[in-house]
Design a protein around this motif. Structure first.
Motif: not given
Length: 87
Positions: A37-51
């Motif tokens: 779950a922590a890795l998924a949250a990090v992945g979401e953050m990395l993806h969302a940073l473009g916006d």
């Protein structure tokens, strides 16, 4: 270089922090039930940073800050720091 540090907490949850190149903590994530779950949250953050944008809540009404999204538009690649197009 910015990095995400994932650590086990005493209560069994897994947390993460965003650490700057100078070792300073830039952000702390909410506790997650497990490492996945922590890795998924990090992945979401990395993806969302473009916006990502900057929302100024300091109360100053001086107008847009140079180089912020409100001044350059929605395409963060206009900043020219990385040359990487937005995700």
């Amino acid at each position: 270089m910015v990095k995400f540090v994932i650590e086990s907490e005493a209560d069994g949850t897994v947390g993460f922090t965003v650490v700057g190149g100078d070792g300073r903590v830039l952000a702390t994530g909410q506790p997650c039930p497990d490492k996945g779950a922590a890795l998924a949250a990090v992945g979401e953050m990395l993806h969302a940073l473009g916006d990502a944008c900057i929302e100024d809540r300091t109360g100053a009404a001086a107008g847009p800050v140079a180089g912020t999204r409100t001044e350059i538009g929605d395409d963060m690649s206009d900043i020219g720091r990385s040359g990487i197009p937005p995700v």
